[in-house]
Design a protein around this motif. Structure first.
Motif, PDB file in Angstrom:
ATOM      1  N   LEU A 280       0.805  -1.218   0.000  1.00  0.00           N
ATOM      2  CA  LEU A 280       0.000   0.000   0.000  1.00  0.00           C
ATOM      3  C   LEU A 280       0.842   1.273   0.000  1.00  0.00           C
ATOM      4  N   ALA A 281       1.880   1.325   0.796  1.00  0.00           N
ATOM      5  CA  ALA A 281       2.690   2.542   0.907  1.00  0.00           C
ATOM      6  C   ALA A 281       3.314   2.930  -0.433  1.00  0.00           C
ATOM      7  N   SER A 282       3.907   1.968  -1.125  1.00  0.00           N
ATOM      8  CA  SER A 282       4.530   2.285  -2.414  1.00  0.00           C
ATOM      9  C   SER A 282       3.483   2.625  -3.461  1.00  0.00           C
ATOM     10  N   SER A 283       2.309   2.023  -3.360  1.00  0.00           N
ATOM     11  CA  SER A 283       1.229   2.323  -4.300  1.00  0.00           C
ATOM     12  C   SER A 283       0.726   3.747  -4.116  1.00  0.00           C
ATOM     13  N   VAL A 284       0.528   4.144  -2.869  1.00  0.00           N
ATOM     14  CA  VAL A 284       0.084   5.504  -2.577  1.00  0.00           C
ATOM     15  C   VAL A 284       1.129   6.507  -3.051  1.00  0.00           C
ATOM     16  N   GLU A 285       2.386   6.207  -2.817  1.00  0.00           N
ATOM     17  CA  GLU A 285       3.474   7.089  -3.257  1.00  0.00           C
ATOM     18  C   GLU A 285       3.462   7.260  -4.785  1.00  0.00           C
ATOM     19  N   ALA A 286       3.264   6.176  -5.511  1.00  0.00           N
ATOM     20  CA  ALA A 286       3.230   6.239  -6.976  1.00  0.00           C
ATOM     21  C   ALA A 286       2.053   7.088  -7.465  1.00  0.00           C
ATOM     22  N   ILE A 287       0.897   6.911  -6.845  1.00  0.00           N
ATOM     23  CA  ILE A 287      -0.294   7.690  -7.233  1.00  0.00           C
ATOM     24  C   ILE A 287      -0.091   9.165  -6.894  1.00  0.00           C
ATOM     25  N   GLU A 288       0.451   9.454  -5.728  1.00  0.00           N
ATOM     26  CA  GLU A 288       0.695  10.851  -5.355  1.00  0.00           C
ATOM     27  C   GLU A 288       1.661  11.528  -6.319  1.00  0.00           C
ATOM     28  N   LYS A 289       2.647  10.802  -6.808  1.00  0.00           N
ATOM     29  CA  LYS A 289       3.592  11.364  -7.774  1.00  0.00           C
ATOM     30  C   LYS A 289       2.882  11.677  -9.094  1.00  0.00           C
ATOM     31  N   ILE A 290       2.000  10.793  -9.530  1.00  0.00           N
ATOM     32  CA  ILE A 290       1.214  11.050 -10.743  1.00  0.00           C
ATOM     33  C   ILE A 290       0.395  12.326 -10.562  1.00  0.00           C
ATOM     34  N   ILE A 291      -0.243  12.466  -9.424  1.00  0.00           N
ATOM     35  CA  ILE A 291      -1.077  13.643  -9.152  1.00  0.00           C
ATOM     36  C   ILE A 291      -0.229  14.905  -9.114  1.00  0.00           C
ATOM     37  N   ASP A 292       0.923  14.838  -8.469  1.00  0.00           N
ATOM     38  CA  ASP A 292       1.796  16.009  -8.350  1.00  0.00           C
ATOM     39  C   ASP A 292       2.419  16.430  -9.679  1.00  0.00           C
ATOM     40  N   ASP A 293       2.731  15.460 -10.545  1.00  0.00           N
ATOM     41  CA  ASP A 293       3.519  15.737 -11.745  1.00  0.00           C
ATOM     42  C   ASP A 293       2.704  15.993 -13.009  1.00  0.00           C
ATOM     43  N   ASN A 294       1.376  15.914 -12.930  1.00  0.00           N
ATOM     44  CA  ASN A 294       0.576  16.031 -14.143  1.00  0.00           C
ATOM     45  C   ASN A 294      -0.452  17.146 -14.051  1.00  0.00           C
ATOM     46  N   ASP A 295      -0.981  17.493 -15.208  1.00  0.00           N
ATOM     47  CA  ASP A 295      -1.937  18.590 -15.354  1.00  0.00           C
ATOM     48  C   ASP A 295      -3.323  18.145 -14.888  1.00  0.00           C
ATOM     49  N   VAL A 296      -3.909  18.895 -13.984  1.00  0.00           N
ATOM     50  CA  VAL A 296      -5.234  18.555 -13.457  1.00  0.00           C
ATOM     51  C   VAL A 296      -6.311  18.576 -14.530  1.00  0.00           C
ATOM     52  N   ALA A 297      -6.034  19.171 -15.664  1.00  0.00           N
ATOM     53  CA  ALA A 297      -7.003  19.196 -16.758  1.00  0.00           C
ATOM     54  C   ALA A 297      -7.146  17.825 -17.412  1.00  0.00           C
ATOM     55  N   ASP A 298      -6.222  16.917 -17.148  1.00  0.00           N
ATOM     56  CA  ASP A 298      -6.301  15.568 -17.704  1.00  0.00           C
ATOM     57  C   ASP A 298      -7.249  14.751 -16.825  1.00  0.00           C
ATOM     58  N   THR A 299      -8.530  14.909 -17.085  1.00  0.00           N
ATOM     59  CA  THR A 299      -9.546  14.323 -16.208  1.00  0.00           C
ATOM     60  C   THR A 299      -9.525  12.797 -16.201  1.00  0.00           C
ATOM     61  N   GLU A 300      -9.223  12.176 -17.329  1.00  0.00           N
ATOM     62  CA  GLU A 300      -9.185  10.705 -17.343  1.00  0.00           C
ATOM     63  C   GLU A 300      -8.053  10.198 -16.452  1.00  0.00           C
ATOM     64  N   LEU A 301      -6.894  10.781 -16.581  1.00  0.00           N
ATOM     65  CA  LEU A 301      -5.745  10.361 -15.769  1.00  0.00           C
ATOM     66  C   LEU A 301      -6.034  10.553 -14.288  1.00  0.00           C
ATOM     67  N   PHE A 302      -6.577  11.711 -13.940  1.00  0.00           N
ATOM     68  CA  PHE A 302      -6.831  11.992 -12.527  1.00  0.00           C
ATOM     69  C   PHE A 302      -7.989  11.138 -11.986  1.00  0.00           C
ATOM     70  N   ALA A 303      -8.973  10.852 -12.805  1.00  0.00           N
ATOM     71  CA  ALA A 303     -10.064   9.977 -12.377  1.00  0.00           C
ATOM     72  C   ALA A 303      -9.519   8.589 -12.049  1.00  0.00           C
ATOM     73  N   ARG A 304      -8.651   8.078 -12.933  1.00  0.00           N
ATOM     74  CA  ARG A 304      -8.053   6.767 -12.683  1.00  0.00           C
ATOM     75  C   ARG A 304      -7.176   6.789 -11.427  1.00  0.00           C
ATOM     76  N   ALA A 305      -6.458   7.878 -11.247  1.00  0.00           N
ATOM     77  CA  ALA A 305      -5.586   7.991 -10.065  1.00  0.00           C
ATOM     78  C   ALA A 305      -6.408   7.998  -8.780  1.00  0.00           C
ATOM     79  N   TYR A 306      -7.488   8.728  -8.758  1.00  0.00           N
ATOM     80  CA  TYR A 306      -8.297   8.823  -7.542  1.00  0.00           C
ATOM     81  C   TYR A 306      -9.043   7.528  -7.251  1.00  0.00           C
ATOM     82  N   VAL A 307      -9.416   6.794  -8.286  1.00  0.00           N
ATOM     83  CA  VAL A 307     -10.134   5.537  -8.101  1.00  0.00           C
ATOM     84  C   VAL A 307      -9.187   4.419  -7.677  1.00  0.00           C
ATOM     85  N   ALA A 308      -7.925   4.506  -8.127  1.00  0.00           N
ATOM     86  CA  ALA A 308      -6.965   3.439  -7.810  1.00  0.00           C
ATOM     87  C   ALA A 308      -6.784   3.351  -6.311  1.00  0.00           C
TER      88      ALA A 308
END
Length: 87
Positions: free
Chosen positions: A59-87
């Protein structure tokens, strides 16, 4: 996009398919392709793999990977962020 879709299909079949899904996500992550489309596929693979590994006591490494995706990408990419939040 096809390798990510194949991996997602395996992931959606349940925990018994997670190891096969992770192998497919890893193949995308290890790809030498360059460009924005390849970067997007890698991001989707990171999210998919994180979903699988979070269910396998990583879980810890998974959360870290998702947080990095959220931090490093444009919030306008709704599909990417939707997948990140659901993961």
């Amino acid at each position: 996009m096809l390798p990510v879709l194949e991996a997602d299909a395996l992931r959606l079949q349940g925990p018994e398919q997670f190891s096969q899904a992770i192998d497919k996500f890893d193949a995308v992550l290890n790809s030498k392709s360059a460009g924005s489309a390849s970067d997007r596929l890698r991001n989707l693979a990171i999210i998919g793999k994180a979903h699988c590994t979070s269910q396998q006591d990583a879980l810890a490494s998974s959360v870290e990977a998702i947080e990095k995706i959220i931090d490093d990408n444009d919030v306008a990419d709704t599909e990417l962020f939707a997948r990140a939040y659901v993961a």
